[in-house]
Design an enzyme around this catalytic site. Structure first.
Site, short mmCIF file in Angstrom:
data_model
loop_
_atom_site.label_atom_id
_atom_site.label_comp_id
_atom_site.label_asym_id
_atom_site.label_seq_id
_atom_site.Cartn_x
_atom_site.Cartn_y
_atom_site.Cartn_z
N ALA A 122 0.84 -1.20 0.00
CA ALA A 122 0.00 0.00 0.00
C ALA A 122 0.87 1.25 0.00
O ALA A 122 0.80 2.07 0.92
CB ALA A 122 -1.00 -0.01 1.14
N HIS A 123 1.69 1.34 -1.03
CA HIS A 123 2.53 2.51 -1.24
C HIS A 123 3.00 2.54 -2.69
O HIS A 123 2.80 1.58 -3.43
CB HIS A 123 3.73 2.52 -0.28
N ALA A 124 3.65 3.62 -3.04
CA ALA A 124 4.27 3.76 -4.37
C ALA A 124 5.70 4.22 -4.16
O ALA A 124 6.07 4.69 -3.08
CB ALA A 124 3.51 4.77 -5.22
#
Length: 137
Positions: free
Chosen positions: A54-56
């Site tokens: 849940a990140h970039a």
């Protein structure tokens, strides 16, 4: 410069060498994986129902392999979403920078192997989804 989309995330077949006593898969930077590998880590013992990621990343490429078991990867480019199911240790998912990714639905005993193009740098992470949407505008 064109922003990556979920369609730029692709499954790469790493190949499999079969022997009577088991199989072997070879991973080589810039050959089977489309970048130089500067960091390797793996996720394991993930409780049922938990999600990871849940990140970039701003600059880092990642390559995910279900070394054991299975899991889903939800990819998001700020406009479209795509879910990829990983369950073969000889296939991996290339995620270019600029894509929001979350791993979920881990099977019991699953191991997620991650190859990264950069050493760990907290400044490269975008962990807030609203901040991510501003980044991809």
């Amino acid at each position: 410069m064109r922003k990556p989309t979920v369609e730029d995330c692709r499954i790469i077949d790493l190949g499999k060498i079969e022997f009577d006593r088991g199989n072997l898969t070879v991973v080589q930077a810039r050959e089977t994986v489309p970048f130089d590998i500067k960091r390797v880590f793996y996720l394991y013992d993930i409780p049922g129902g938990e999600a990871r990621g849940a990140h970039a990343h701003k600059e880092c490429h990642q390559f995910l392999v279900a070394a054991s078991g299975s899991f889903e990867v939800v990819l998001d480019d700020g406009h479209e979403k795509r879910t990829v199911y990983l369950n073969r240790p000889f296939k991996g998912l290339h995620i270019p920078p600029g894509i929001w990714a979350a791993e979920q639905e881990f099977s019991s005993g699953a191991v997620c192997l991650v190859l990264a193009s950069e050493p760990y740098d907290e400044a490269d992470y975008i962990r807030d989804y609203e901040e991510y949407l501003e980044f991809v505008k």
